[in-house]
Structure formats: C-alpha cells, structure tokens
Enzyme design. Structure first.
Site, PDB file in Angstrom:
ATOM      1  CG  ASP A   8     -39.056  41.129  -9.484  1.00 28.93           C
ATOM      2  OD1 ASP A   8     -40.243  41.157  -9.420  1.00 28.93           O
ATOM      3  OD2 ASP A   8     -37.799  40.543  -9.917  1.00 28.93           O
ATOM      4  CD  GLU A  10     -39.585  37.556  -8.423  1.00 27.46           C
ATOM      5  OE1 GLU A  10     -39.841  36.293  -9.670  1.00 27.46           O
ATOM      6  OE2 GLU A  10     -39.461  38.180  -8.326  1.00 27.46           O
ATOM      7  CG  HIS A  61     -43.582  39.766  -9.903  1.00 25.71           C
ATOM      8  ND1 HIS A  61     -42.448  38.655 -10.571  1.00 25.71           N
ATOM      9  CD2 HIS A  61     -44.929  39.157 -10.353  1.00 25.71           C
ATOM     10  CE1 HIS A  61     -42.693  37.651 -10.388  1.00 25.71           C
ATOM     11  NE2 HIS A  61     -44.386  37.544 -10.175  1.00 25.71           N
ATOM     12  CG  HIS A 105     -35.012  37.703  -8.067  1.00 26.03           C
ATOM     13  ND1 HIS A 105     -34.107  37.504  -9.031  1.00 26.03           N
ATOM     14  CD2 HIS A 105     -36.461  38.530  -8.394  1.00 26.03           C
ATOM     15  CE1 HIS A 105     -35.083  37.762 -10.657  1.00 26.03           C
ATOM     16  NE2 HIS A 105     -35.831  38.772 -10.518  1.00 26.03           N
ATOM     17  CG  HIS A 117     -35.608  34.114 -11.278  1.00 24.95           C
ATOM     18  ND1 HIS A 117     -36.447  35.220 -10.239  1.00 24.95           N
ATOM     19  CD2 HIS A 117     -36.495  35.388 -12.866  1.00 24.95           C
ATOM     20  CE1 HIS A 117     -37.168  35.575 -11.350  1.00 24.95           C
ATOM     21  NE2 HIS A 117     -37.178  35.955 -12.161  1.00 24.95           N
ATOM     22  CD  GLU A 135     -34.619  39.542 -13.005  1.00 25.80           C
ATOM     23  OE1 GLU A 135     -35.476  40.284 -12.264  1.00 25.80           O
ATOM     24  OE2 GLU A 135     -34.973  39.059 -13.259  1.00 25.80           O
TER      25      GLU A 135
END
Length: 275
Positions: A8, A10, A61, A105, A117, A135
């Site tokens: 990902d 972030e 992502h 994240h 998020h 996630e």
C-alpha cells in the site's frame, strides 16, 4: 516457496499527505518512487533468506496501478490492476507460504495515525464478530482463511500496533511515528529500506513461528457507512439488512472469505453517487 508482498502507499516512509498518494495531485510521482523502492527492499530481503522463492508483489493502493513496473526488482512478478480476486491480496492462494504487508496504514477512527482509513473514506468502521477491523485485520484474516500467515508489516507505529494486537508474533517495521492524520516523524527513506530488507529476511527465517489469523464462521458483520444513500444501495445486496442506526448495515457470512468479498463489494457500492 511462494511469497506475496502486498504494498500500500499511505504507510511508506516520508508519505504523510494525500497529495503524495493521489494520481491527480502534484506530488504523486515521488510517492510512487518511494513506494517502489520500499517494495524492492522487501523483495531483496525475502530472496536473501529464500533465494529460490517465487515472489509476487501486489500493488494494493487505490487504482492498483502505482508501482513503477520498470523499476521493480526483475526477480519478482507484479500483480497490477483492478478489479481482481481478493483485491489487495491479488495473487494469494492456499499454496502461498507467507504474506508481507508493506506501506500499510491504521484503520478508520484510529489515531494518531497517518492517513488512517478502511478501504474507502465512505467506510467508518467494519466489525466482524464484534471486533473492529481495518485493512490490516481484514487482509490478515483473509490470508489466514487460506492458511497463510502475515509475517511482516510496515507502516507507522499505529499500523504496526494494529497487526501486533491481532498477531503478536508477527514482525513489524515502524518507518514513521504518527503525529496526526497528516503528520509524522519519518525515517530517512534509505534507512527505512535498510530496515525493511533486514526485517523481511528475518521474517522469512521465522515464518513457522507466526500462526495464520483465523476467524471461524459463521460470522456476524456490521459496516458503518458515511451516508444513508450508501446504506440504501447496500441493502439491495441479498442477505444485507439495515441495522440499528441510519448508517449501519449488517449480514452473516458463512466464513471469512464470504465476509471479505461482501465488504469489498460494499466498498465499491459506497463510491456510487446518487443518480
């Protein structure tokens, strides 16, 4: 030996703001380069420990088209594009020996946590059997459903803590200390890559000590959505009903694979605007 590296954006060192993760913003290209470099460090570490391993790297992502293919370590295979089976875990199957989550994240509502998020800004919370999962938890449990342990995670300190709460024996690398949603104290990118390479090699050598995260079904799932229109759409899916509160939907899944697929579908529906 088959290894999946899910990457990902972030949670990459140095990244703290949406302008660095959004293809339409000015600093995205630098974010892509940082992301690709960290993926390469992890590939190098995995292959240092397991030189003959088959390594798949899942771009995980946004559009799933962020990693720079021409800059990625040529010894790895790139899983790119969407939609695809298992989303962020594209390429994972029951023959995979280990999964590594890089640049991840923390979940929605966590904090301080950089760019926290859960799959979409439209998802306020996902609870599986009463436990809130972002996630990290959703993907770790999906991997666990297939018998695959998550042996390493990198991201900010909040993301690392989130995995360790679920899988205490997993390895983690905190490449930044979160100060808020868009602020952190970050390692220099080269230092982060050095730590990731060493941690990936160590994670592979001790993978047998890390159990898969398994959540046995049937499973009651609740999802809090950011708007009532999204709830209206979600309740059109068979088996999904409106729970207490205008923004919550619920369903019961036979196993975690079914729960995961439905959550991914709900994320897509949450992005539909009123017609």
């Amino acid at each position: 030996m088959k290894v999946l590296i899910s990457v990902d954006m972030e949670g990459i060192s140095g990244i703290v703001h949406p302008v660095e993760t959004n293809p339409d913003r000015y600093d995205y290209e630098r974010g892509r380069a940082l992301m690709t470099a960290e993926a390469n460090a992890v590939i190098a570490g995995v292959l240092e420990a397991e030189p003959t391993a088959e390594v798949l790297v899942a771009d995980s992502h946004g559009t799933y088209r962020n990693l720079l293919p021409e800059e990625l370590d040529r010894r790895a295979h790139l899983v790119r594009g969407k939609p695809r089976p298992l989303g962020m875990l594209g390429g994972l199957d029951e023959h995979t020996d280990a999964a590594l989550f890089i640049g991840y994240h923390a979940r929605a509502g966590a904090g301080p946590a950089v760019l926290a998020h859960t799959m979409s800004d439209s998802i306020l919370d996902v609870r599986v059997a009463g436990r809130s999962l972002g996630e990290i938890g959703l993907n770790a449990a999906m991997a666990g459903h297939l018998g695959v342990p998550v042996v390493l995670l990198s991201g900010d300190d909040a993301a690392c803590a989130e995995l360790l709460d679920l899988v205490p024996s997993a390895g983690t690398v905190a490449v930044k200390q979160a100060l808020g949603q868009a602020a952190a104290v970050a390692l220099h990118p080269e230092e982060a890559r050095d730590r990731l390479r060493r941690a990936a090699a160590e994670a592979m050598t001790r993978r047998a000590l890390v159990p898969p995260l398994t959540l046995a079904g049937p499973l009651d799932v609740e999802v809090d959505l950011s708007g009532p229109y999204m709830v209206d759409l979600a309740t059109l899916v068979p088996g999904v009903s409106r729970a207490e509160g205008a923004r919550t939907i619920s369903f019961t899944a036979a196993d975690f694979a079914e729960a995961y697929r439905l959550v991914v579908l709900l994320v897509q529906l949450a992005g539909v605007k009123p017609g």
